[in-house]
Motif scaffolding. Structure first.
Motif, PDB file in Angstrom:
ATOM      1  N   UNK A  41       5.308 -17.751  54.616  1.00 32.45           N
ATOM      2  CA  UNK A  41       5.400 -16.362  55.065  1.00 32.45           C
ATOM      3  C   UNK A  41       6.306 -16.326  56.279  1.00 32.45           C
ATOM      4  N   UNK A  42       7.231 -15.367  56.285  1.00 38.02           N
ATOM      5  CA  UNK A  42       8.135 -15.236  57.416  1.00 38.02           C
ATOM      6  C   UNK A  42       8.045 -13.816  57.970  1.00 38.02           C
ATOM      7  N   UNK A  43       7.973 -13.708  59.275  1.00 36.87           N
ATOM      8  CA  UNK A  43       7.785 -12.422  59.935  1.00 36.87           C
ATOM      9  C   UNK A  43       9.086 -11.624  59.919  1.00 36.87           C
ATOM     10  N   UNK A  44       9.002 -10.397  59.420  1.00 36.35           N
ATOM     11  CA  UNK A  44      10.156  -9.501  59.441  1.00 36.35           C
ATOM     12  C   UNK A  44      10.084  -8.497  60.584  1.00 36.35           C
ATOM     13  N   UNK A  45       8.862  -8.133  60.970  1.00 30.56           N
ATOM     14  CA  UNK A  45       8.714  -7.101  61.996  1.00 30.56           C
ATOM     15  C   UNK A  45       7.373  -7.269  62.681  1.00 30.56           C
ATOM     16  N   UNK A  46       7.357  -7.130  64.011  1.00 32.36           N
ATOM     17  CA  UNK A  46       6.117  -7.191  64.785  1.00 32.36           C
ATOM     18  C   UNK A  46       5.666  -5.768  65.068  1.00 32.36           C
ATOM     19  N   UNK A  47       4.471  -5.427  64.621  1.00 30.98           N
ATOM     20  CA  UNK A  47       3.932  -4.077  64.773  1.00 30.98           C
ATOM     21  C   UNK A  47       3.008  -4.039  65.984  1.00 30.98           C
ATOM     22  N   UNK A  48       3.340  -3.151  66.933  1.00 30.38           N
ATOM     23  CA  UNK A  48       2.498  -2.994  68.119  1.00 30.38           C
ATOM     24  C   UNK A  48       2.340  -1.514  68.435  1.00 30.38           C
ATOM     25  N   UNK A  49       1.532  -0.800  67.682  1.00 26.43           N
ATOM     26  CA  UNK A  49       1.346   0.633  67.955  1.00 26.43           C
ATOM     27  C   UNK A  49       0.567   0.850  69.250  1.00 26.43           C
ATOM     28  N   UNK A  79      -1.863  -6.018  67.037  1.00 28.19           N
ATOM     29  CA  UNK A  79      -0.585  -6.713  66.912  1.00 28.19           C
ATOM     30  C   UNK A  79      -0.527  -7.277  65.496  1.00 28.19           C
ATOM     31  N   UNK A  80       0.335  -6.708  64.675  1.00 30.38           N
ATOM     32  CA  UNK A  80       0.456  -7.137  63.280  1.00 30.38           C
ATOM     33  C   UNK A  80       1.814  -7.728  63.007  1.00 30.38           C
ATOM     34  N   UNK A  81       1.858  -8.660  62.056  1.00 27.52           N
ATOM     35  CA  UNK A  81       3.105  -9.331  61.686  1.00 27.52           C
ATOM     36  C   UNK A  81       3.414  -8.992  60.237  1.00 27.52           C
ATOM     37  N   UNK A  82       4.421  -8.151  60.050  1.00 22.71           N
ATOM     38  CA  UNK A  82       4.760  -7.647  58.726  1.00 22.71           C
ATOM     39  C   UNK A  82       5.823  -8.519  58.069  1.00 22.71           C
ATOM     40  N   UNK A  83       5.693  -8.697  56.769  1.00 23.24           N
ATOM     41  CA  UNK A  83       6.677  -9.463  56.014  1.00 23.24           C
ATOM     42  C   UNK A  83       6.220  -9.652  54.584  1.00 23.24           C
ATOM     43  N   UNK A  84       6.991 -10.411  53.840  1.00 25.53           N
ATOM     44  CA  UNK A  84       6.666 -10.691  52.439  1.00 25.53           C
ATOM     45  C   UNK A  84       6.213 -12.140  52.310  1.00 25.53           C
ATOM     46  N   UNK A  85       5.145 -12.336  51.539  1.00 23.56           N
ATOM     47  CA  UNK A  85       4.728 -13.703  51.228  1.00 23.56           C
ATOM     48  C   UNK A  85       5.757 -14.273  50.258  1.00 23.56           C
ATOM     49  N   UNK A  86       6.446 -15.311  50.671  1.00 25.15           N
ATOM     50  CA  UNK A  86       7.540 -15.871  49.878  1.00 25.15           C
ATOM     51  C   UNK A  86       7.033 -16.770  48.755  1.00 25.15           C
ATOM     52  N   UNK A  87       5.932 -17.462  48.986  1.00 26.27           N
ATOM     53  CA  UNK A  87       5.343 -18.316  47.952  1.00 26.27           C
ATOM     54  C   UNK A  87       3.903 -18.618  48.332  1.00 26.27           C
ATOM     55  N   UNK A  88       3.113 -19.029  47.340  1.00 30.25           N
ATOM     56  CA  UNK A  88       1.736 -19.402  47.596  1.00 30.25           C
ATOM     57  C   UNK A  88       0.852 -18.202  47.890  1.00 30.25           C
ATOM     58  N   UNK A  89      -0.280 -18.463  48.518  1.00 29.74           N
ATOM     59  CA  UNK A  89      -1.244 -17.407  48.840  1.00 29.74           C
ATOM     60  C   UNK A  89      -1.873 -17.675  50.201  1.00 29.74           C
ATOM     61  N   UNK A  90      -2.351 -16.617  50.828  1.00 24.68           N
ATOM     62  CA  UNK A  90      -3.021 -16.691  52.123  1.00 24.68           C
ATOM     63  C   UNK A  90      -4.356 -15.953  52.021  1.00 24.68           C
ATOM     64  N   UNK A  91      -5.340 -16.420  52.784  1.00 27.61           N
ATOM     65  CA  UNK A  91      -6.605 -15.693  52.805  1.00 27.61           C
ATOM     66  C   UNK A  91      -7.158 -15.649  54.225  1.00 27.61           C
ATOM     67  N   UNK A  92      -7.989 -14.685  54.462  1.00 23.86           N
ATOM     68  CA  UNK A  92      -8.559 -14.472  55.793  1.00 23.86           C
ATOM     69  C   UNK A  92      -9.361 -15.694  56.232  1.00 23.86           C
ATOM     70  N   UNK A  93      -9.186 -16.080  57.480  1.00 20.60           N
ATOM     71  CA  UNK A  93      -9.890 -17.233  58.028  1.00 20.60           C
ATOM     72  C   UNK A  93      -9.106 -18.530  57.979  1.00 20.60           C
ATOM     73  N   UNK A  94      -7.933 -18.539  57.327  1.00 20.14           N
ATOM     74  CA  UNK A  94      -7.131 -19.757  57.263  1.00 20.14           C
ATOM     75  C   UNK A  94      -6.536 -20.103  58.633  1.00 20.14           C
ATOM     76  N   UNK A  95      -6.417 -21.402  58.888  1.00 20.36           N
ATOM     77  CA  UNK A  95      -5.754 -21.881  60.097  1.00 20.36           C
ATOM     78  C   UNK A  95      -4.262 -21.990  59.797  1.00 20.36           C
ATOM     79  N   UNK A  96      -3.430 -21.360  60.616  1.00 20.98           N
ATOM     80  CA  UNK A  96      -1.988 -21.356  60.379  1.00 20.98           C
ATOM     81  C   UNK A  96      -1.262 -21.826  61.627  1.00 20.98           C
ATOM     82  N   UNK A  97      -0.057 -22.327  61.386  1.00 22.78           N
ATOM     83  CA  UNK A  97       0.820 -22.777  62.465  1.00 22.78           C
ATOM     84  C   UNK A  97       2.059 -21.884  62.495  1.00 22.78           C
ATOM     85  N   UNK A  98       2.466 -21.515  63.705  1.00 21.83           N
ATOM     86  CA  UNK A  98       3.668 -20.708  63.895  1.00 21.83           C
ATOM     87  C   UNK A  98       4.850 -21.647  64.113  1.00 21.83           C
TER      88      UNK A  98
END
Length: 429
Positions: free
Chosen positions: A218-226, A235-254
């Protein structure tokens, strides 16, 4: 119902646009108003010119050729399809590269009277380089050779020798006549010696895309900060999932920073979901307030993480009339990540006749070359053979913004990566 994206390619006048028109026409996927307009423009003999369904540019209709890439959509009871009609002229090879970059299958058309020619080889090579692994050899215009089985067998053998010699994916050979409709959607009585499926029957059963089987990217296209009272800390990170799947609670690295956090929520169409898969557009929220910007990647930590690199080798399809030379500086665009880059060396050029390597000092329009690239900023990349979505990029002219080349990552030197930095801890004095 799954989706199959395929491209028609081959030499000019092999009947690519007519074949697509026949697929749409015989599968009853043409709207009544378009059909009425076509019937008003009937060719000599009262035959509807089905190529007009894809050749929409005035120059295309005047010259009877395809110039730009055209996309068409249709659905059968078994599958959805996205068709790409690519031009056959050598000077429009860059357009064919664009169309093939997202295809799962390539239909390589061959004129039964001409057999396998140079443009057949060139388009087969490009499709294989772009990661297409399903090929159909469509021997078209069989009506002009009296539906002779020997003609079809000779062309199928020639093409099989080509794919075998250069270790390319095997092709399914199908005889047909796009103009007459023989063996395109339904079997033809003119081909009693052929016992295989029609073209549409084969397209309905061949395996399709496998984005969800690849590692999560997943790659961030836009940072949402209303800044609203309702969402004061959003603070949301908008973009398209390029491959695979993500689910809530997963540990991710930036990447490239190396910071780690946990997915607090995933939103699709402003609704929270537990899981999202490619190619969905999503907004992700992280549990920690880490520094994430446009172009950063959110990936799972571990052996499936992409390579973080400033040095790579890549295959380029050069699309500019201005040549590429060693030392040239340009920009590399990897989805939403943009960085300055340089080409220290051109390793070789691919000979489309023999698929061999040729020494060259420059890359000219439509050349396929292997190069070394250096980037000013680290990019999170995968090898193209492992992940088409994150293993591809484009090169852009710094001054004009023109697209210069489409690139495929072949090798990458891993950037020295330190241990992940823990997210900042909030405290008060």
């Amino acid at each position: 119902m799954d989706l199959l994206r395929f491209i028609t390619c081959g030499s000019v006048d092999d009947g690519k646009s007519t074949l697509i028109g026949r697929l749409l026409y015989d599968s009853e996927s043409v709207s009544l108003d378009v059909l009425a307009a076509l019937e008003k423009r009937q060719a000599s003999g009262g035959v509807v010119d089905l190529a007009l369904l894809t050749d929409g540019l005035r120059a295309e209709r005047e010259q009877g050729i395809t110039i730009d890439v055209a996309y068409k959509y249709f659905t059968t009871p078994r599958r959805k399809f996205i068709i790409t009609d690519a031009p056959g002229h050598v000077q429009y090879t860059r357009n064919m590269v664009t169309g093939a970059s997202n295809a799962d299958l390539a239909i390589v058309l061959v004129d039964a009277r001409q057999g396998v020619i140079e443009q057949t080889r060139r388009h087969t090579l490009i499709a294989a380089l772009l990661g297409i692994r399903h090929f159909v050899l469509a021997v078209n215009k069989m009506d002009l050779v009296n539906y002779e089985e020997a003609v079809f067998a000779r062309i199928a053998t020639d093409y099989a020798e080509l794919t075998n010699h250069f270790h390319l994916p095997a092709a399914t050979a199908i005889p047909l006549s796009a103009l007459q409709g023989d063996n395109v959607v339904k079997p033809s009585q003119h081909l009693p010696w052929y016992t295989g499926p029609s073209l549409l029957e084969h397209l309905e059963t061949v395996p399709g895309a496998v984005e969800t089987a690849a590692a999560p990217r997943f790659q961030v296209q836009y940072v949402i900060r209303p800044q609203t009272p309702e969402l004061p800390d959003y603070r949301g990170y908008a973009g398209q999932i390029l491959s695979g799947s993500y689910h809530r609670g997963q540990r991710v690295r930036v990447l490239p920073s190396g910071l780690e956090s946990e997915i607090e929520a995933i939103e699709v169409n402003q609704q929270e979901v537990e899981t999202a898969t490619a190619p969905q557009a999503v907004v992700m929220r992280l549990r920690d307030d880490v520094d994430v910007s446009r172009g950063d990647a959110l990936v799972l930590a571990g052996p499936e993480a992409p390579t973080l690199t400033r040095e790579l080798e890549a295959t380029l399809c050069w699309m500019s009339e201005q040549p590429l030379w060693p030392g040239r500086k340009l920009l590399i665009q990897h989805h939403s990540a943009l960085a300055k880059a340089a080409v220290p060396a051109i390793l070789y050029k691919v000979n489309v006749q023999t698929f061999g390597r040729i020494h060259t000092e420059q890359a000219q329009l439509n050349d396929i070359v292997r190069v070394r690239l250096k980037t000013a900023l680290p990019l999170a990349l995968d090898l193209y053979q492992e992940n088409r979505a994150t293993g591809s990029f484009i090169l852009v002219d710094e001054l004009t913004g023109d697209t210069l080349a489409a690139g495929l990552v072949e090798a990458a030197n891993a950037e020295y990566f330190t241990a992940p930095v823990a997210p900042p801890v909030a405290f008060s004095i």
